[in-house]
Design an enzyme around this catalytic site. Sequence first.
Site, PDB file in Angstrom:
ATOM      1  CB  CYS A  40      54.199   5.115 -24.548  1.00  0.00           C
ATOM      2  SG  CYS A  40      54.740   4.050 -23.184  1.00  0.00           S
ATOM      3  CG  HIS A  56      56.558   7.701 -22.183  1.00  0.00           C
ATOM      4  ND1 HIS A  56      55.377   7.400 -21.533  1.00  0.00           N
ATOM      5  CD2 HIS A  56      56.772   9.034 -22.009  1.00  0.00           C
ATOM      6  CE1 HIS A  56      54.888   8.513 -20.999  1.00  0.00           C
ATOM      7  NE2 HIS A  56      55.714   9.511 -21.273  1.00  0.00           N
ATOM      8  CG  HIS A  91      57.913   2.206 -16.337  1.00  0.00           C
ATOM      9  ND1 HIS A  91      56.898   1.332 -16.667  1.00  0.00           N
ATOM     10  CD2 HIS A  91      57.315   3.412 -16.171  1.00  0.00           C
ATOM     11  CE1 HIS A  91      55.751   1.983 -16.697  1.00  0.00           C
ATOM     12  NE2 HIS A  91      55.978   3.248 -16.408  1.00  0.00           N
TER      13      HIS A  91
END
Length: 394
Positions: free
Chosen positions: A271, A298, A352
């Site tokens: 991530c 991510h 996100h």
Amino acid sequence: MEQTWRWYGPNDPVSLADVRQAGATGVVTALHHIPNGEVWSVEEILKRKAIIEDAGLVWSVVESVPIHEDIKTHTGNYEQWIANYQQTLRNLAQCGIRTVCYNFMPVLDWTRTDLEYVLPDGSKALRFDQIEFAAFEMHILKRPGAEADYTEEEIAQAAERFATMSDEDKARLTRNIIAGLPGAEEGYTLDQFRKHLELYKDIDKAKLRENFAVFLKAIIPVAEEVGVRMAVHPDDPPRPILGLPRIVSTIEDMQWMVDTVNSMANGFTMCTGSYGVRADNDLVDMIKQFGPRIYFTHLRSTMREDNPKTFHEAAHLNGDVDMYEVVKAIVEEEHRRKAEGKEDLIPMRPDHGHQMLDDLKKKTNPGYSAIGRLKGLAEVRGVELAIQRAFFSR
């Protein structure tokens, strides 16, 4: 890379039809309706899998099978919770789902202080403000000894910030920190939160690592046996907070995990938005050193501010993460695997996204609005395509 998208189940405002139109082929989801620690039955797993496949997608990654707090504190019924976790892995494997993302963050999962930080272009991002967090910890939570974790300047700034907060400001900040963000399986009242922190009063980094090792030594052999790849997610933010130790924050932590249980089932989620918050984390070096064990990515960026512990979530190709070099390193790892006869792609999700355009008028899960993630996925897809064409086309 396999393009994936996080979906929070049938109640997610972003539908599976939306996911497919975004260009993703894989879904990242979990059975959020099952209480922490309980076994995920084959029946429930297949029910969710069928919904995904009926939409023309595949369930690529579980994120997450949450770890009960008793396991982290090594108290209570932790042995039964571990046995339940083992059975869940067996059931997932039986259903053909073989990549599991999880984390070992105590009490809180990922956390932010501002869920509607307005960027210069009018879109909204998530932000972690070190001074606001200090104000919460010292003046709202009133954690004993909290001052030791801050500089004199930060303590003064936090007191000044707190003095200007309205009651609604204080309530909103408290909600943002302890009520649970998307994917977090626990939300707390202030009193519950204090009680949970108290459970960790005698648990330092060494002790939490010891408890993590107990979990790994019980879980990884089962994962190996049934063909599941475990991919630990880093701490977010990647440093101790609230007096709690964090043990998946650096390359040294990654090495500790490998040394503790040296199995290829013991792997990582790369991530970049979590590891990348720390300036001393070299993301490309992490990928190169632990590439064979990276089973999920991510890909998003953050931007550190004047106080280096304050950051906001930047656009995917901006910020402090060199997304070009990160994607190049991941693609190189995929080609290395291909040369060994392994055809599996590394699942990637844009993580996100900013709340923007029409999503500004909608109720969305913080960080998980559709359009911002659509933009991020398209941008990362373009970076990968350019790298594949420039370096790997024959």
